[in-house]
Design a protein around this motif. Structure first.
Motif, PDB file in Angstrom:
ATOM      1  N   GLY A 334       0.730  -1.185  -0.239  1.00 57.01           N
ATOM      2  CA  GLY A 334       0.077  -0.185   0.131  1.00 57.01           C
ATOM      3  C   GLY A 334       0.764   1.282  -0.133  1.00 57.01           C
ATOM      4  O   GLY A 334       0.720   2.276  -0.915  1.00 57.01           O
ATOM      5  N   PHE A 444      -4.221   1.177   8.230  1.00 53.88           N
ATOM      6  CA  PHE A 444      -4.766  -0.197   8.037  1.00 53.88           C
ATOM      7  C   PHE A 444      -5.481  -0.829   9.120  1.00 53.88           C
ATOM      8  O   PHE A 444      -5.531  -0.374  10.197  1.00 53.88           O
ATOM      9  CB  PHE A 444      -3.474  -1.160   8.153  1.00 53.88           C
ATOM     10  N   VAL A 467      -5.677   0.178   3.644  1.00 52.69           N
ATOM     11  CA  VAL A 467      -5.486  -1.177   3.459  1.00 52.69           C
ATOM     12  C   VAL A 467      -6.497  -1.953   3.995  1.00 52.69           C
ATOM     13  O   VAL A 467      -6.676  -1.848   5.399  1.00 52.69           O
ATOM     14  CB  VAL A 467      -3.743  -1.617   3.839  1.00 52.69           C
ATOM     15  N   GLU A 471      -7.051  -8.026   2.795  1.00 54.84           N
ATOM     16  CA  GLU A 471      -5.780  -7.880   1.996  1.00 54.84           C
ATOM     17  C   GLU A 471      -4.877  -8.802   2.958  1.00 54.84           C
ATOM     18  O   GLU A 471      -4.055  -9.557   2.647  1.00 54.84           O
ATOM     19  CB  GLU A 471      -5.231  -6.644   1.693  1.00 54.84           C
TER      20      GLU A 471
END
Length: 485
Positions: A334, A444, A467, A471
């Motif tokens: 990312g 994230f 993110v 993922e």
């Protein structure tokens, strides 16, 4: 479980299309039920073999009328060609006594017992099986309720030693494994609903889940059992990934969501070599480590595991922690994408302030992973002492969550939420204020249900790269699958 004959005919066709082998007609759900007329239509027009159940309220059903009329309807179902009928143990002796000497040969009678409070001991269950057999039952059915996930083991033990065809199921979410592993332990059948949430008993999966998610047709006595241990666990996407991977590689295994209260008791109960590996999620990563016979050095340094494998040579349980690999890889990717330098050498985490929220096993693992990549780690937690303990292992700094909103010594920091804040059903919660997020270049969130959490939504609005937790999950599970295979 439709309220009209026409609706039942439609549902039966769906049952066939979805892949069912037979269909249970819960005629106690029918409004204005006219036995001879309705059963004749339902049985003769059924696209699948039929099991007719007319469950009274005193056994958890809908019927609250005359008992003699109920039994007469079941006898009529036999005459009209039903393949199976279900009668409750409480009235089975009288029912068999009322049957004509020359009853239809093709029909099988299931004698059932339902316990909506608990799962009795193995001795009590064995005695119950004997009592049901003594009625003259063709098939024994016992449905109990799971207070703890270990209750399934008692049903499995009785199932595998049964000398007659037997349906053995455990109700509630903690009993899900009994419904899927019925095929492994010799169960005569299992029940699947047509729609999620529209169930005839608590904890029932759908037909599509049984066949498409859990690959029920492939489950047999030699199937190896795996699963993800957590609490809560219904949101986990791991079964989707593992079961699809097992099927595509031809591996004879199944992967289940395991709602566990006490890890030690679970591991002790399911100690068979066939229970060969587990993933760990909130809140059991630290407890899992304590149940291992051996622990990988990285997991020992982190103080938690996310993966446990039963070694085939000696049955010992080996613990690993590669939680951070999927998350770190996703965060690095990312950062590189947001900087337009996808092939830049070295880790883009090096030298950056990396704030980890939470001190769970996953939080500890990510703090360790960020430290290994050269980041300056900051650990934030509700309890300062817990934050300090984790931070001390990665030469980092500790904060309370209250301090985090005013913490911005640098611009372009990285934030990772490793708590369950924002997870369904509390989707409007977030661990930090939106105002704070403008100081971060990337955010994230380990939560993957929902995919776009409030934290990620507000981070994106503040200009940060985001993110998703999915993922991390995909990256992690891919690495674990390669590792196991």
């Amino acid at each position: 479980m439709a309220e009209s004959v026409d609706q039942m005919l439609v549902q039966m066709q769906k049952a066939k299309e979805f892949g069912g082998d037979l269909v249970e007609l819960r005629v106690d759900f029918l409004k204005n039920f006219v036995p001879r007329q309705d059963l004749d239509i339902l049985i003769k027009q059924a696209p699948l073999p039929t099991l007719v159940t007319f469950r009274p309220r005193w056994e958890g059903g809908q019927y609250d009328g005359n008992e003699n009329e109920r039994r007469e309807a079941l006898r009529l179902a036999m005459e009209l060609g039903a393949d199976y009928i279900d009668i409750e143990l409480k009235v089975a002796h009288d029912f068999f006594g009322s049957l004509p000497r020359e009853r239809p040969e093709h029909v099988k009678i299931i004698v059932s017992s339902h316990n909506y409070e608990r799962t009795p001991s193995v001795e009590e269950l064995s005695d119950l099986v004997a009592r049901i057999q003594a009625t003259g039952a063709d098939i024994v059915k016992i449905a109990t309720t799971a207070v703890d996930i270990i209750d399934n083991a008692r049903i499995f033990q009785v199932l595998v030693h049964s000398q007659v065809p037997m349906i053995g199921l455990v109700m509630s979410e903690k009993g899900l494994m009994s419904r899927i592993l019925a095929a492994k332990f010799g169960g005569f059948l299992t029940f699947g609903s047509l729609e999620a949430g529209v169930v005839s008993a608590p904890g029932q999966p759908t037909v599509k889940e049984l066949l498409d998610l859990y690959n029920m047709r492939l489950v047999g006595p030699d199937t190896k059992v795996h699963g993800v241990i957590g609490n809560p666990i219904h949101h986990s996407k791991s079964p989707l990934l593992y079961n699809a991977s097992f099927k595509s590689t031809g591996f004879n295994g199944i992967y289940l969501p395991l709602l566990v209260d006490d890890v030690s008791t679970f591991i002790t109960t399911y100690s068979s070599p066939d229970f060969s590996g587990f993933s760990y999620t909130i809140p059991h990563k630290e407890a899992g480590l304590k149940c291992c016979d051996e622990v990988d050095p990285i997991a020992k340094a982190i103080g938690a595991i996310n993966c446990m494998i039963r070694r085939s040579t000696d049955g010992k349980l080996i613990g690993y922690n590669i939680d951070y690999l999927g998350a770190i890889a996703a965060i690095e990717e990312g950062l590189r994408a947001s900087n337009g330098a996808t092939l830049a050498p070295g880790s883009p985490l090096a030298g950056k302030i990396f704030v980890v929220i939470g001190t769970s096993g996953a939080g500890k693992a990510l703090a360790y992973g960020a430290y290994e990549k050269g980041a300056r780690v900051v650990v934030a937690n509700h309890t300062y002492d817990e934050a300090k303990e984790v931070a001390s292992k990665v030469q980092g700094q500790a904060l309370t969550l209250a301090e985090l909103n005013d913490f911005y010594p640098d611009e372009g920091m990285i934030l990772a939420n490793m708590t369950s804040v924002g997870m369904e059903p509390r989707i409007e919660e977030t661990p930090v204020s939106k105002e704070t997020l403008k100081h971060y270049s990337l955010v994230f969130d380990a939560v993957h249900t929902p995919k776009l959490t409030r934290l990620l939504r507000e981070a994106k609005q503040s200009g940060a790269a985001i993110v998703y937790g999915t993922e991390m999950l995909l990256g992690l599970e891919f690495k674990v699958l390669r590792f196991r295979i």
